[in-house]
Design an enzyme around this catalytic site. Structure first.
Site, PDB file in Angstrom:
ATOM      1  N   ASN A 175      16.493   0.349  -8.382  1.00 48.12           N
ATOM      2  CA  ASN A 175      15.586  -0.840  -7.726  1.00 48.12           C
ATOM      3  C   ASN A 175      15.499  -2.045  -8.690  1.00 48.12           C
ATOM      4  O   ASN A 175      15.154  -3.352  -8.840  1.00 48.12           O
ATOM      5  CB  ASN A 175      14.127  -0.285  -7.405  1.00 48.12           C
ATOM      6  CG  ASN A 175      13.266  -0.388  -9.002  1.00 48.12           C
ATOM      7  OD1 ASN A 175      13.283  -1.209 -10.016  1.00 48.12           O
ATOM      8  ND2 ASN A 175      12.221   0.499  -9.000  1.00 48.12           N
ATOM      9  N   ARG A 197      15.496 -11.322  -2.054  1.00 43.87           N
ATOM     10  CA  ARG A 197      15.923  -8.938  -2.652  1.00 43.87           C
ATOM     11  C   ARG A 197      15.537  -8.122  -1.617  1.00 43.87           C
ATOM     12  O   ARG A 197      16.120  -7.471  -1.769  1.00 43.87           O
ATOM     13  CB  ARG A 197      16.035  -9.835  -4.613  1.00 43.87           C
ATOM     14  CG  ARG A 197      16.577  -8.008  -4.716  1.00 43.87           C
ATOM     15  CD  ARG A 197      16.608  -8.355  -6.227  1.00 43.87           C
ATOM     16  NE  ARG A 197      18.369  -7.676  -7.520  1.00 43.87           N
ATOM     17  CZ  ARG A 197      17.478  -6.666  -7.734  1.00 43.87           C
ATOM     18  NH1 ARG A 197      16.662  -6.986  -8.668  1.00 43.87           N
ATOM     19  NH2 ARG A 197      18.268  -6.172  -7.848  1.00 43.87           N
ATOM     20  N   HIS A 209      16.944  -4.961   0.021  1.00 42.69           N
ATOM     21  CA  HIS A 209      17.019  -3.841  -0.973  1.00 42.69           C
ATOM     22  C   HIS A 209      16.410  -2.238   0.847  1.00 42.69           C
ATOM     23  O   HIS A 209      16.420  -1.723   0.687  1.00 42.69           O
ATOM     24  CB  HIS A 209      16.424  -3.121  -1.868  1.00 42.69           C
ATOM     25  CG  HIS A 209      17.147  -4.186  -3.004  1.00 42.69           C
ATOM     26  ND1 HIS A 209      17.050  -3.193  -4.459  1.00 42.69           N
ATOM     27  CD2 HIS A 209      17.719  -5.036  -3.257  1.00 42.69           C
ATOM     28  CE1 HIS A 209      17.894  -3.846  -4.914  1.00 42.69           C
ATOM     29  NE2 HIS A 209      18.015  -4.866  -5.033  1.00 42.69           N
ATOM     30  N   HIS A 254      22.778 -15.463  -4.708  1.00 49.05           N
ATOM     31  CA  HIS A 254      22.247 -15.171  -5.784  1.00 49.05           C
ATOM     32  C   HIS A 254      23.087 -17.139  -6.079  1.00 49.05           C
ATOM     33  O   HIS A 254      22.728 -17.101  -7.282  1.00 49.05           O
ATOM     34  CB  HIS A 254      23.645 -14.128  -6.633  1.00 49.05           C
ATOM     35  CG  HIS A 254      23.250 -13.351  -6.404  1.00 49.05           C
ATOM     36  ND1 HIS A 254      24.193 -12.072  -6.904  1.00 49.05           N
ATOM     37  CD2 HIS A 254      22.463 -12.281  -6.207  1.00 49.05           C
ATOM     38  CE1 HIS A 254      24.076 -11.308  -6.485  1.00 49.05           C
ATOM     39  NE2 HIS A 254      23.104 -11.233  -6.167  1.00 49.05           N
TER      40      HIS A 254
HETATM   41  C1  HEM Z   1      27.208  -7.813  -3.213  1.00 52.25           C
HETATM   42  C2  HEM Z   1      26.401  -7.470  -3.871  1.00 52.25           C
HETATM   43  C3  HEM Z   1      25.726  -7.709  -4.627  1.00 52.25           C
HETATM   44  C4  HEM Z   1      24.576  -7.193  -5.499  1.00 52.25           C
HETATM   45  C5  HEM Z   1      26.056  -6.980  -6.914  1.00 52.25           C
HETATM   46  C6  HEM Z   1      23.561  -7.559  -6.423  1.00 52.25           C
HETATM   47  C7  HEM Z   1      23.188  -7.429  -7.738  1.00 52.25           C
HETATM   48  C8  HEM Z   1      22.156  -8.020  -8.238  1.00 52.25           C
HETATM   49  C9  HEM Z   1      21.772  -8.091  -9.438  1.00 52.25           C
HETATM   50  C10 HEM Z   1      21.929  -7.029 -10.955  1.00 52.25           C
HETATM   51  C11 HEM Z   1      20.862  -8.428  -9.733  1.00 52.25           C
HETATM   52  C12 HEM Z   1      19.462  -8.965 -10.774  1.00 52.25           C
HETATM   53  C13 HEM Z   1      18.516  -8.040 -10.650  1.00 52.25           C
HETATM   54  C14 HEM Z   1      17.761  -8.604 -12.285  1.00 52.25           C
HETATM   55  O1  HEM Z   1      18.486  -7.732 -13.055  1.00 52.25           O
HETATM   56  O2  HEM Z   1      16.491  -8.166 -12.343  1.00 52.25           O
HETATM   57  C15 HEM Z   1      20.109  -9.683  -8.217  1.00 52.25           C
HETATM   58  C16 HEM Z   1      19.274 -10.438  -8.232  1.00 52.25           C
HETATM   59  C17 HEM Z   1      19.743 -10.670  -6.947  1.00 52.25           C
HETATM   60  N1  HEM Z   1      20.359 -10.100  -5.298  1.00 52.25           N
HETATM   61 FE1  HEM Z   1      21.430  -9.276  -5.644  1.00 52.25          FE
HETATM   62  N2  HEM Z   1      23.455  -8.479  -5.360  1.00 52.25           N
HETATM   63  C18 HEM Z   1      24.061  -7.883  -4.484  1.00 52.25           C
HETATM   64  C19 HEM Z   1      23.431  -8.817  -2.842  1.00 52.25           C
HETATM   65  C20 HEM Z   1      22.994  -9.328  -3.110  1.00 52.25           C
HETATM   66  C21 HEM Z   1      22.021  -9.422  -1.809  1.00 52.25           C
HETATM   67  C22 HEM Z   1      22.901  -9.017  -0.069  1.00 52.25           C
HETATM   68  C23 HEM Z   1      21.010 -10.145  -1.839  1.00 52.25           C
HETATM   69  C24 HEM Z   1      20.174 -10.701  -0.635  1.00 52.25           C
HETATM   70  C25 HEM Z   1      20.356 -11.122   1.182  1.00 52.25           C
HETATM   71  C26 HEM Z   1      20.978 -10.507  -2.719  1.00 52.25           C
HETATM   72  C27 HEM Z   1      19.869 -10.989  -3.411  1.00 52.25           C
HETATM   73  C28 HEM Z   1      19.684 -11.159  -4.983  1.00 52.25           C
HETATM   74  C29 HEM Z   1      18.240 -12.374  -6.188  1.00 52.25           C
HETATM   75  C30 HEM Z   1      17.817 -12.973  -4.742  1.00 52.25           C
HETATM   76  C31 HEM Z   1      18.224 -11.477  -6.346  1.00 52.25           C
HETATM   77  C32 HEM Z   1      17.017 -12.611  -8.048  1.00 52.25           C
HETATM   78  C33 HEM Z   1      15.928 -11.254  -7.975  1.00 52.25           C
HETATM   79  C34 HEM Z   1      15.090 -12.125  -8.689  1.00 52.25           C
HETATM   80  O3  HEM Z   1      15.371 -13.025  -9.523  1.00 52.25           O
HETATM   81  O4  HEM Z   1      13.901 -11.539  -8.762  1.00 52.25           O
HETATM   82  N3  HEM Z   1      21.549 -10.209  -3.536  1.00 52.25           N
HETATM   83  N4  HEM Z   1      21.304  -8.474  -7.610  1.00 52.25           N
HETATM   84  C1  LIG Z   2      11.576   0.532 -10.362  1.00 52.63           C
HETATM   85  O1  LIG Z   2      11.626   1.897 -10.961  1.00 52.63           O
HETATM   86  C2  LIG Z   2      11.465   1.683 -12.809  1.00 52.63           C
HETATM   87  C3  LIG Z   2      11.622   2.994 -12.750  1.00 52.63           C
HETATM   88  O2  LIG Z   2      13.318   3.195 -12.898  1.00 52.63           O
HETATM   89  C4  LIG Z   2      10.039   1.694 -12.425  1.00 52.63           C
HETATM   90  O3  LIG Z   2       9.416   2.441 -13.458  1.00 52.63           O
HETATM   91  C5  LIG Z   2       9.565   0.227 -11.503  1.00 52.63           C
HETATM   92  O4  LIG Z   2       8.346   0.401 -11.170  1.00 52.63           O
HETATM   93  C6  LIG Z   2      10.193   0.370 -10.536  1.00 52.63           C
HETATM   94  N1  LIG Z   2       9.862  -1.194  -9.540  1.00 52.63           N
HETATM   95  C7  LIG Z   2       9.400  -1.307  -9.349  1.00 52.63           C
HETATM   96  C8  LIG Z   2       8.560  -2.724  -8.730  1.00 52.63           C
HETATM   97  O5  LIG Z   2       8.093  -0.596  -8.536  1.00 52.63           O
END
Ligand code: HEM
Ligand SMILES: *[C@@H]1O[C@H](CO)[C@@H](O)[C@H](O)[C@H]1NC(C)=O
Ligand SMILES: *[C@@H]1O[C@H](CO)[C@@H](O)[C@H](O)[C@H]1NC(C)=O
Ligand SMILES: *[C@@H]1O[C@H](CO)[C@@H](O)[C@H](O)[C@H]1NC(C)=O
Length: 333
Positions: free
Chosen positions: A100, A69, A73, A200
């Site tokens: 973020n 992720r 980003h 995902h």
């Molecule tokens: C298509 C649109 C996308 C949306 C709307 C989206 C949105 C999100 C959101 C809201 C989360 C959850 C974050 C949280 O609650 O901690 C997430 C997690 C994640 N996303 Fe996406 N994402 C998108 C595309 C992608 C892409 C293109 C990648 C990588 C190529 C990606 C990789 C990941 C991964 C690996 C996680 C899990 C992160 C973790 O477990 O620390 N996402 N995403």
């Molecule tokens: C992401 O942003 C929030 C503030 O919106 C901050 O508190 C947090 O530490 C940031 N996450 C990282 C991994 O830096």
């Protein structure tokens, strides 16, 4: 956090399975990038990165989604230039932007550790942006996903601003036309959108990011009818209404930390977690691709690799627009 730990430890073993090699190199390789970029200057680079990434995954499997992720980003905000890694004393760098939204600390930690190991072998040679690109490939392959040659030669960026994040990232409540527009802004196609969303298949999401689908879909129908009813019930149990921001659930409830095509079979079965996931099956413009990837893991892997290579070419810095940072969290000057 406690909850997160317990839910993952049962599946650690699966994450370290050996990956299949998929040799795909799309046509039109960007002029400055090449998989051989450090061949002479840092010949052991790839094995150092892989070793450190593997060591980190063995400590915590959260490393896999966190690195993947972070790469996404970084690349969609001002290009793949490690700008997402900068720590600002004023909390106004990219990583501080509200969008973020919980980029996991283990992603940053992985890159910093790999960088330290690479610096002791080849000081001042390898950029943090390239280390992140290699680490993203390695977490995917170490989670049983595909592997591919990573194009290298990016410099690290000289700018990192929280305000640059605004509007660059897709949101979990978006529908296909909006998602496609965000991807298109970065030169990524609808097929790239569907293929990259397959990321995902690993990782976690906080309840707040999808609670609206459970409790607040519409006036007459509080739970989104496109979600499988048993799945919705499980999620409501894990994420009671008004739950704190700290609880997270697996994004792929079937094989949470294996990089496979189960994300797509989940969508066919109404097990998509976000609106932005489930709409890829609901929308006629993306449904056939979802069905293809659900039926054919090799087709998904090939498309994912090709889209990751494309993602890795976004906004590459060269010449006086970049530098090789000494440490990934700070500019050199
Ligand atoms: C298509 C649109 C996308 C949306 C709307 C989206 C949105 C999100 C959101 C809201 C989360 C959850 C974050 C949280 O609650 O901690 C997430 C997690 C994640 N996303 Fe996406 N994402 C998108 C595309 C992608 C892409 C293109 C990648 C990588 C190529 C990606 C990789 C990941 C991964 C690996 C996680 C899990 C992160 C973790 O477990 O620390 N996402 N995403
Ligand atoms: C992401 O942003 C929030 C503030 O919106 C901050 O508190 C947090 O530490 C940031 N996450 C990282 C991994 O830096
Ligand atoms: C991580 O664990 C796997 C499986 O036990 C092992 O094969 C691998 O060598 C370990 N990696 C490192 C760097 O210790
Ligand atoms: C529920 O959805 C409505 C309409 O989208 C929105 O205005 C409202 O703020 C939401 N309520 C909660 C508690 O999220």
């Amino acid at each position: 956090m406690e909850r997160r730990r317990r839910s993952i430890c049962t599946v650690v073993a699966a994450a370290v399975a050996v990956a299949a090699m998929v040799a795909v190199m799309p046509a039109g390789v960007a002029a400055d990038l090449s998989p051989d970029y450090y061949k002479a200057s840092c010949p052991r680079l790839e094995s150092i990165v892989r070793y450190e990434v593997s060591r980190k995954i063995n400590e915590t499997v959260v490393t896999i989604p966190a690195v993947l992720r972070l790469f996404f980003h970084d690349c969609v905000v001002t290009g793949c230039d490690a700008s997402a890694l900068i720590s600002s004393p004023h909390d106004d760098a990219e990583k501080d932007a509200p969008d973020n939204m919980s980029l996991a600390g283990d992603g940053f930690d992985t890159v910093n550790r790999v960088k330290a190991a690479v610096e002791s072998a080849c000081p001042g040679v390898v950029s943090c942006a390239d280390i992140l690109a290699l680490a993203a490939r390695d977490v995917v392959s170490l989670a049983s996903g595909p592997s591919w040659p990573v194009e290298l030669g990016r410099l690290d960026g000289l700018v990192s601003r929280a305000s640059d994040v605004d509007g660059q990232l897709p949101g979990p409540d978006m529908h296909v036309n909006k998602l496609a527009a965000v991807f298109d802004r970065h030169g990524l196609s609808v097929r790239d959108l569907v293929a990259l969303s397959g990321a995902h298949t690993v990782g976690f999401a906080h309840c707040t990011r999808f609670a609206g689908r459970l409790y607040n879909h519409s006036a007459g129908e509080p739970t989104d009818p496109s979600m499988n009813k048993d799945y919705a019930a499980q999620l409501m149990e894990a994420c009671p209404r008004d739950v704190g921001k700290t609880i997270a659930v697996n994004m792929d409830p079937v094989s949470p930390i294996v990089f496979d095509n189960v994300y797509y079979t989940n969508l066919v079965n109404g097990l998509g977690l976000f609106t932005s996931d489930q709409v890829l099956y609901a929308d006629a413009s993306t449904r056939d691709t979802v069905k293809d990837f659900a039926a054919d893991q090799a087709a998904f892997f090939e498309a994912f690799v090709s889209s990751m290579v494309k993602l890795g070419r976004l906004g590459v810095k060269a010449g006086k627009d970049g530098e090789v940072r000494r440490v990934c969290t700070a500019f050199n000057h």
